[in-house]
Design an enzyme around this catalytic site. Structure first.
Site, PDB file in Angstrom:
ATOM      1  N   ILE A 157       0.816  -1.116   0.081  1.00  0.00           N
ATOM      2  CA  ILE A 157      -0.158  -0.065  -0.087  1.00  0.00           C
ATOM      3  C   ILE A 157       0.802   1.355   0.223  1.00  0.00           C
ATOM      4  O   ILE A 157       1.914   1.310   0.928  1.00  0.00           O
ATOM      5  CB  ILE A 157      -0.796  -0.220   1.311  1.00  0.00           C
ATOM      6  N   SER A 158       0.898   2.355  -0.809  1.00  0.00           N
ATOM      7  CA  SER A 158       1.606   3.094  -1.168  1.00  0.00           C
ATOM      8  C   SER A 158       1.650   4.073   0.164  1.00  0.00           C
ATOM      9  O   SER A 158       0.714   4.119   0.933  1.00  0.00           O
ATOM     10  CB  SER A 158       1.182   4.403  -2.185  1.00  0.00           C
ATOM     11  N   GLN A 159       2.867   5.179   0.327  1.00  0.00           N
ATOM     12  CA  GLN A 159       2.789   5.915   1.417  1.00  0.00           C
ATOM     13  C   GLN A 159       1.825   7.096   1.191  1.00  0.00           C
ATOM     14  O   GLN A 159       1.233   7.198   0.213  1.00  0.00           O
ATOM     15  CB  GLN A 159       4.026   6.809   0.793  1.00  0.00           C
TER      16      GLN A 159
END
Ligand code: SAH
Length: 219
Positions: free
Chosen positions: A64-66
């Site tokens: 899950i991206s930043q």
């Protein structure tokens, strides 16, 4: 509510929002980030650190991206609330949930069937009723209900994918990380009657978009 773990998450969520407010100017995006419980989208072990501004593993080698990157990409879609949006790369479903608060309807596609099933169940349990998740095999996007007012690709592509441009409505926005496997540029394409306009939004790093027209399956 008096649970110390909850209180600490509430505090960390507020400090994440304050940090994001340095770079994110769209207040609707910030408000939506404040409403999506990121701890529900990460592995149980990672829940206590769900509001740190960093990517987190979600299984199957994916992340899950930043939060800052999720916010920048979402802001770049320039949503007003009426749009039909396509997300390529459902992953945990976090960004789909976020976008669902800012648009009319979200179609999200994912190539790892287990992730697609888990995200669909999670979004349903959390009450995000204007999101549909589809497991996909070899095609890119979801042409069945195209065109879309906005398309976001949450995995890195070697080039702007032609099949997704074809699924974009006139004046629609396509946001996609484009570059090598290791480093990309976040690109926004706006489709206009004069052709497609390209804007570069900065460097980024994503897991690869896999399949026809993108990267071969990692060995
Ligand atoms: N947006 C997600 C994070 C996605 S990570 C979130 O908020 O959690 C990128 C995802 O893209 C991975 O789950 C990966 O399996 C998926 N993916 C890679 N190539 C794809 C393709 N061609 N079509 C659909 N999904 C793809």
């Amino acid at each position: 509510m008096n649970n110390p773990a909850n209180e600490s998450l509430t505090r960390e969520r507020a400090s994440l929002l304050a940090e994001l407010a340095h770079d994110i100017v769209d207040q609707r995006v910030l408000d939506a980030i404040g409403r999506v419980p990121r701890e529900e989208f990460v592995a149980a072990e990672a829940a206590p650190i769900a509001y740190q501004n960093r990517p987190l593993p979600i299984g199957h080698g994916q992340t899950i991206s930043q939060p800052l990157m999720v916010a920048l990409m979402t802001q770049a879609l320039m949503l007003t609330g009426n749009e039909k949006v396509l997300e390529v790369g459902t992953g945990s479903g976090y960004q789909a949930a976020l976008i669902s608060l800012l648009a009319a309807h979200v179609v999200s596609v994912e190539r790892v069937p287990e992730l697609a099933a888990a995200a669909a169940a999670r979004l349903d349990r959390l009450g995000y009723s204007n999101v549909e998740v589809h497991a996909v095999t070899d095609k890119l996007g979801w042409p069945e209900v195209a065109p879309y007012d906005a398309i976001v690709v949450t995995a890195a592509s070697p080039d702007v994918p032609r099949p997704l441009l074809d699924q974009l409505a006139m004046n629609g926005r396509l946001v996609v990380p484009v570059g090598s496997r290791d480093l990309q540029e976040l690109v926004r394409i706006v489709r206009s009657p004069e052709g497609a306009q390209r804007h570069n939004l900065g460097a980024c790093r994503f897991v690869p978009l896999v399949g026809r027209g993108a990267w071969p399956e990692a060995r």
